[in-house]
Motif scaffolding. Structure first.
Motif, PDB file in Angstrom:
ATOM      1  N   TYR A  68     -41.678 -37.308  40.101  1.00 23.10           N
ATOM      2  CA  TYR A  68     -42.634 -36.556  40.914  1.00 23.10           C
ATOM      3  C   TYR A  68     -43.815 -36.094  40.074  1.00 23.10           C
ATOM      4  O   TYR A  68     -43.664 -35.659  38.939  1.00 23.10           O
ATOM      5  CB  TYR A  68     -41.933 -35.386  41.598  1.00 23.10           C
ATOM      6  CG  TYR A  68     -40.986 -35.894  42.651  1.00 23.10           C
ATOM      7  CD1 TYR A  68     -39.700 -36.295  42.320  1.00 23.10           C
ATOM      8  CD2 TYR A  68     -41.414 -36.064  43.963  1.00 23.10           C
ATOM      9  CE1 TYR A  68     -38.857 -36.835  43.266  1.00 23.10           C
ATOM     10  CE2 TYR A  68     -40.563 -36.590  44.929  1.00 23.10           C
ATOM     11  CZ  TYR A  68     -39.290 -36.982  44.575  1.00 23.10           C
ATOM     12  OH  TYR A  68     -38.468 -37.522  45.513  1.00 23.10           O
ATOM     13  N   ASP A  69     -44.983 -36.212  40.681  1.00 24.53           N
ATOM     14  CA  ASP A  69     -46.223 -35.992  39.942  1.00 24.53           C
ATOM     15  C   ASP A  69     -46.839 -34.619  40.156  1.00 24.53           C
ATOM     16  O   ASP A  69     -47.568 -34.129  39.294  1.00 24.53           O
ATOM     17  CB  ASP A  69     -47.254 -37.042  40.370  1.00 24.53           C
ATOM     18  CG  ASP A  69     -46.722 -38.452  40.217  1.00 24.53           C
ATOM     19  OD1 ASP A  69     -46.477 -39.103  41.252  1.00 24.53           O
ATOM     20  OD2 ASP A  69     -46.548 -38.885  39.067  1.00 24.53           O
ATOM     21  N   TYR A  70     -46.582 -34.030  41.307  1.00 26.21           N
ATOM     22  CA  TYR A  70     -47.259 -32.781  41.646  1.00 26.21           C
ATOM     23  C   TYR A  70     -46.229 -31.745  42.085  1.00 26.21           C
ATOM     24  O   TYR A  70     -45.291 -32.060  42.825  1.00 26.21           O
ATOM     25  CB  TYR A  70     -48.290 -33.024  42.756  1.00 26.21           C
ATOM     26  CG  TYR A  70     -49.291 -34.088  42.399  1.00 26.21           C
ATOM     27  CD1 TYR A  70     -49.167 -35.377  42.914  1.00 26.21           C
ATOM     28  CD2 TYR A  70     -50.343 -33.817  41.524  1.00 26.21           C
ATOM     29  CE1 TYR A  70     -50.074 -36.365  42.566  1.00 26.21           C
ATOM     30  CE2 TYR A  70     -51.253 -34.804  41.178  1.00 26.21           C
ATOM     31  CZ  TYR A  70     -51.109 -36.067  41.697  1.00 26.21           C
ATOM     32  OH  TYR A  70     -52.006 -37.041  41.353  1.00 26.21           O
ATOM     33  N   TRP A  71     -46.478 -30.524  41.665  1.00 26.48           N
ATOM     34  CA  TRP A  71     -45.551 -29.433  41.929  1.00 26.48           C
ATOM     35  C   TRP A  71     -46.290 -28.186  42.381  1.00 26.48           C
ATOM     36  O   TRP A  71     -47.399 -27.911  41.930  1.00 26.48           O
ATOM     37  CB  TRP A  71     -44.770 -29.084  40.650  1.00 26.48           C
ATOM     38  CG  TRP A  71     -43.899 -30.197  40.175  1.00 26.48           C
ATOM     39  CD1 TRP A  71     -44.269 -31.247  39.375  1.00 26.48           C
ATOM     40  CD2 TRP A  71     -42.518 -30.398  40.476  1.00 26.48           C
ATOM     41  NE1 TRP A  71     -43.195 -32.078  39.167  1.00 26.48           N
ATOM     42  CE2 TRP A  71     -42.107 -31.588  39.829  1.00 26.48           C
ATOM     43  CE3 TRP A  71     -41.586 -29.692  41.239  1.00 26.48           C
ATOM     44  CZ2 TRP A  71     -40.802 -32.075  39.917  1.00 26.48           C
ATOM     45  CZ3 TRP A  71     -40.296 -30.172  41.322  1.00 26.48           C
ATOM     46  CH2 TRP A  71     -39.911 -31.340  40.673  1.00 26.48           C
ATOM     47  N   GLY A  72     -45.637 -27.434  43.271  1.00 27.71           N
ATOM     48  CA  GLY A  72     -46.154 -26.127  43.626  1.00 27.71           C
ATOM     49  C   GLY A  72     -45.711 -25.087  42.611  1.00 27.71           C
ATOM     50  O   GLY A  72     -44.994 -25.400  41.660  1.00 27.71           O
ATOM     51  N   GLN A  73     -46.151 -23.866  42.829  1.00 29.22           N
ATOM     52  CA  GLN A  73     -45.836 -22.781  41.900  1.00 29.22           C
ATOM     53  C   GLN A  73     -44.440 -22.223  42.119  1.00 29.22           C
ATOM     54  O   GLN A  73     -43.899 -21.534  41.246  1.00 29.22           O
ATOM     55  CB  GLN A  73     -46.862 -21.657  42.062  1.00 29.22           C
ATOM     56  CG  GLN A  73     -48.253 -22.059  41.597  1.00 29.22           C
ATOM     57  CD  GLN A  73     -48.275 -22.416  40.126  1.00 29.22           C
ATOM     58  OE1 GLN A  73     -47.820 -21.665  39.282  1.00 29.22           O
ATOM     59  NE2 GLN A  73     -48.801 -23.592  39.821  1.00 29.22           N
ATOM     60  N   GLY A  74     -43.857 -22.499  43.263  1.00 33.20           N
ATOM     61  CA  GLY A  74     -42.511 -22.018  43.548  1.00 33.20           C
ATOM     62  C   GLY A  74     -42.506 -20.782  44.428  1.00 33.20           C
ATOM     63  O   GLY A  74     -43.446 -19.987  44.425  1.00 33.20           O
ATOM     64  N   THR A  75     -41.433 -20.656  45.183  1.00 29.06           N
ATOM     65  CA  THR A  75     -41.222 -19.472  46.012  1.00 29.06           C
ATOM     66  C   THR A  75     -39.754 -19.051  45.844  1.00 29.06           C
ATOM     67  O   THR A  75     -38.853 -19.877  45.888  1.00 29.06           O
ATOM     68  CB  THR A  75     -41.580 -19.747  47.487  1.00 29.06           C
ATOM     69  OG1 THR A  75     -41.458 -18.545  48.240  1.00 29.06           O
ATOM     70  CG2 THR A  75     -40.708 -20.827  48.108  1.00 29.06           C
ATOM     71  N   GLN A  76     -39.556 -17.766  45.634  1.00 29.86           N
ATOM     72  CA  GLN A  76     -38.235 -17.257  45.322  1.00 29.86           C
ATOM     73  C   GLN A  76     -37.407 -17.042  46.581  1.00 29.86           C
ATOM     74  O   GLN A  76     -37.882 -16.443  47.560  1.00 29.86           O
ATOM     75  CB  GLN A  76     -38.334 -15.930  44.549  1.00 29.86           C
ATOM     76  CG  GLN A  76     -37.015 -15.296  44.188  1.00 29.86           C
ATOM     77  CD  GLN A  76     -36.226 -16.107  43.176  1.00 29.86           C
ATOM     78  OE1 GLN A  76     -36.775 -16.664  42.235  1.00 29.86           O
ATOM     79  NE2 GLN A  76     -34.908 -16.165  43.358  1.00 29.86           N
ATOM     80  N   VAL A  77     -36.166 -17.507  46.524  1.00 31.93           N
ATOM     81  CA  VAL A  77     -35.189 -17.263  47.584  1.00 31.93           C
ATOM     82  C   VAL A  77     -34.010 -16.527  46.956  1.00 31.93           C
ATOM     83  O   VAL A  77     -33.434 -16.996  45.982  1.00 31.93           O
ATOM     84  CB  VAL A  77     -34.717 -18.581  48.222  1.00 31.93           C
ATOM     85  CG1 VAL A  77     -33.542 -18.327  49.165  1.00 31.93           C
ATOM     86  CG2 VAL A  77     -35.862 -19.256  48.962  1.00 31.93           C
ATOM     87  N   THR A  78     -33.691 -15.373  47.520  1.00 33.77           N
ATOM     88  CA  THR A  78     -32.581 -14.568  47.009  1.00 33.77           C
ATOM     89  C   THR A  78     -31.621 -14.286  48.157  1.00 33.77           C
ATOM     90  O   THR A  78     -32.019 -13.759  49.194  1.00 33.77           O
ATOM     91  CB  THR A  78     -33.078 -13.254  46.410  1.00 33.77           C
ATOM     92  OG1 THR A  78     -34.021 -13.530  45.365  1.00 33.77           O
ATOM     93  CG2 THR A  78     -31.926 -12.443  45.842  1.00 33.77           C
ATOM     94  N   VAL A  79     -30.361 -14.649  47.946  1.00 39.94           N
ATOM     95  CA  VAL A  79     -29.327 -14.452  48.963  1.00 39.94           C
ATOM     96  C   VAL A  79     -28.262 -13.532  48.385  1.00 39.94           C
ATOM     97  O   VAL A  79     -27.687 -13.817  47.339  1.00 39.94           O
ATOM     98  CB  VAL A  79     -28.704 -15.787  49.393  1.00 39.94           C
ATOM     99  CG1 VAL A  79     -27.718 -15.570  50.536  1.00 39.94           C
ATOM    100  CG2 VAL A  79     -29.781 -16.782  49.797  1.00 39.94           C
ATOM    101  N   SER A  80     -28.027 -12.429  49.064  1.00 42.70           N
ATOM    102  CA  SER A  80     -27.050 -11.463  48.551  1.00 42.70           C
ATOM    103  C   SER A  80     -25.873 -11.270  49.507  1.00 42.70           C
ATOM    104  O   SER A  80     -25.954 -11.725  50.666  1.00 42.70           O
ATOM    105  CB  SER A  80     -27.741 -10.125  48.309  1.00 42.70           C
ATOM    106  OG  SER A  80     -28.310  -9.651  49.516  1.00 42.70           O
TER     107      SER A  80
END
Length: 122
Positions: A110-122
């Motif tokens: 893969y050539d392109y990436w986003g900055q990311g988004t956090q997912v937290t499950v408690s």
């Protein structure tokens, strides 16, 4: 090419979230978009992909039956609907796309990436 993710957050186990990723500046003919995730102290792992125009989808075993990837081509946006979330789904989720070729599982394809988004499950 820019990828912008949204939709992450905190949720209790059993809950749902929907991630979105909008792509801009993409001019290549092929079209695979997908998601990887990385939990603290672990390697980045592939989660789900979608090929266009045939709409073929691919999921890692741990999310099959719980996550659904879809695409709105008119908006250049891919979605990841995540249901029945578990604490082990906690991770930073990254949107990705390739400049050519069908979807593949390997991160280095893969050539392109986003900055990311956090997912937290408690």
């Amino acid at each position: 090419v820019q990828l912008v993710e949204s939709g992450g957050g905190s949720v209790q186990a059993g809950g749902s979230l929907r991630l979105s990723c909008t792509r801009s500046g993409y001019t290549y003919k092929t079209n695979c978009m997908g998601w990887f995730r990385q939990a603290p102290g672990k390697e980045r792992e592939a989660v789900a992909f979608i090929d266009s125009p045939d709409g073929s989808t691919y999921y890692t075993n741990s999310v099959k039956g719980r996550f659904t990837i879809s695409q709105d081509s008119s908006k250049n946006t891919v979605y990841l609907q995540m249901n029945s979330l578990k604490p082990e789904d906690t991770a930073m989720y990254y949107c990705t796309t390739r400049s050519r070729g069908a979807c593949r599982w390997a991160e280095d394809m893969y050539d392109y990436w986003g900055q990311g988004t956090q997912v937290t499950v408690s």
